[in-house]
Design an enzyme around this catalytic site. Structure first.
Site, short mmCIF file in Angstrom:
data_model
loop_
_atom_site.label_atom_id
_atom_site.label_comp_id
_atom_site.label_asym_id
_atom_site.label_seq_id
_atom_site.Cartn_x
_atom_site.Cartn_y
_atom_site.Cartn_z
N TRP A 1 2.65 -6.38 -1.70
CA TRP A 1 2.19 -5.08 -1.25
C TRP A 1 2.16 -4.90 0.26
O TRP A 1 2.26 -3.78 0.76
CB TRP A 1 0.82 -4.78 -1.86
CG TRP A 1 0.95 -4.48 -3.32
CD1 TRP A 1 0.54 -5.26 -4.36
CD2 TRP A 1 1.59 -3.34 -3.90
NE1 TRP A 1 0.89 -4.68 -5.56
CE2 TRP A 1 1.53 -3.49 -5.30
CE3 TRP A 1 2.20 -2.20 -3.37
CZ2 TRP A 1 2.07 -2.56 -6.17
CZ3 TRP A 1 2.74 -1.27 -4.24
CH2 TRP A 1 2.67 -1.45 -5.63
N GLU A 2 2.06 -5.99 0.99
CA GLU A 2 2.12 -5.86 2.45
C GLU A 2 3.57 -5.71 2.91
O GLU A 2 3.85 -5.00 3.86
CB GLU A 2 1.47 -7.09 3.12
CG GLU A 2 -0.02 -7.20 2.89
CD GLU A 2 -0.81 -6.08 3.54
OE1 GLU A 2 -0.28 -5.41 4.46
OE2 GLU A 2 -1.97 -5.86 3.12
#
Length: 269
Positions: A120-121
């Site tokens: 997700w980053e």
């Protein structure tokens, strides 16, 4: 006697192979213990040869939990050492902790938690603004100085050095999360701990401290119920709902509710 002789012979033939292994990652840290929460004693360059005196289990790095104690007296993740196998190539270290938890809460995360954060980053090789304009690099490292000057790894980062930077950052968030939770009322397994750390990593320690999620856990409410109800509320960035955050919270809830036999808070197993 025959078995003992063969075992001794096997060990003797393995020992010489513990020398001259090449480092296969960029700027690989050698730490004071077998885990990413231990302090960095020195850094090896890619291609540098190291000798291994013994090996032991520790923090998992990309699915490999073996750590190699080098002739320099520090520990390097076996994942970054070109031994040619994923198992032990020499004897196990006779003493020392087998995890980076120092006998309390887990300072580091399991692979499921690290993978979730990486997913997700997203990978950023050189500092640039994130979706709300904050300068980040690697897997979500928020720059503290201009051009992320505090980062000790060379830009552009490789995925290997970005993973090391993430492992360096994680203990900051597990530490603050542990300090906010009531150890007499809150018991979390490795997946629950990883999911909450991902949430703190994304939203910051200050927001976690004042959150209803932490308050409800400390009141002794069912952790799965609390996570299912509270995590999805954290979907705003810059005052607007981001679908990426909606999806991330869903992944965190899913991981939180995934059973695990390993404990992470208040004790790490």
């Amino acid at each position: 006697m025959k078995l003992s002789f063969l075992a001794a012979f096997a060990l003797a033939t393995v020992a010489p192979l513990a020398s001259g292994y090449a480092i296969k990652g960029d700027a690989v840290n050698c730490r004071s213990g077998p885990g990413t929460s231990y302090s960095v004693k020195k850094t090896y360059k890619k291609g540098q040869n190291v000798s291994i005196s013994c090996q032991q289990a520790g923090t998992s790095v990309s699915g490999n939990n073996i750590w190699d104690k080098t002739s320099d007296g520090c520990y390097v993740a076996d994942y970054y050492v070109q031994t040619g196998v994923n198992g032990y190539v020499t004897s196990k270290c006779s003493s020392g902790s087998s995890s980076g938890s120092s006998g309390s809460y887990c300072k580091t995360l399991n692979q499921a938690g690290l993978s979730l954060i990486e997913k997700w980053e997203g990978f950023v090789s050189s500092p640039k603004p994130d979706p709300i304009g904050l300068p980040t690099v690697g897997y979500g490292h928020l720059c503290k100085q201009k051009n992320c000057a505090e980062v000790k790894y060379k830009f552009p980062l490789t995925k290997s050095t970005a993973q090391q930077l993430l492992n360096d950052d994680i203990p900051t968030y597990t530490k603050c999360l542990a300090s906010y939770l009531n150890a007499s009322k809150v018991k979390l397994n490795a997946n629950q701990w990883a999911a909450l750390t991902s949430w703190v990593f994304n939203n910051g320690c200050g927001n976690a401290k004042s959150s209803q999620l932490v308050k409800r856990l400390n009141n002794g409410e069912n952790p799965n119920t609390v996570a299912s109800q509270e995590l999805p509320k954290w979907r705003l960035a810059g005052g607007r709902v981001l679908q990426g955050l909606v999806n991330r919270r869903a992944d965190e809830v899913k991981l939180f509710k995934t059973a695990s036999s390993k404990q992470a808070f208040p004790k790490c197993s």
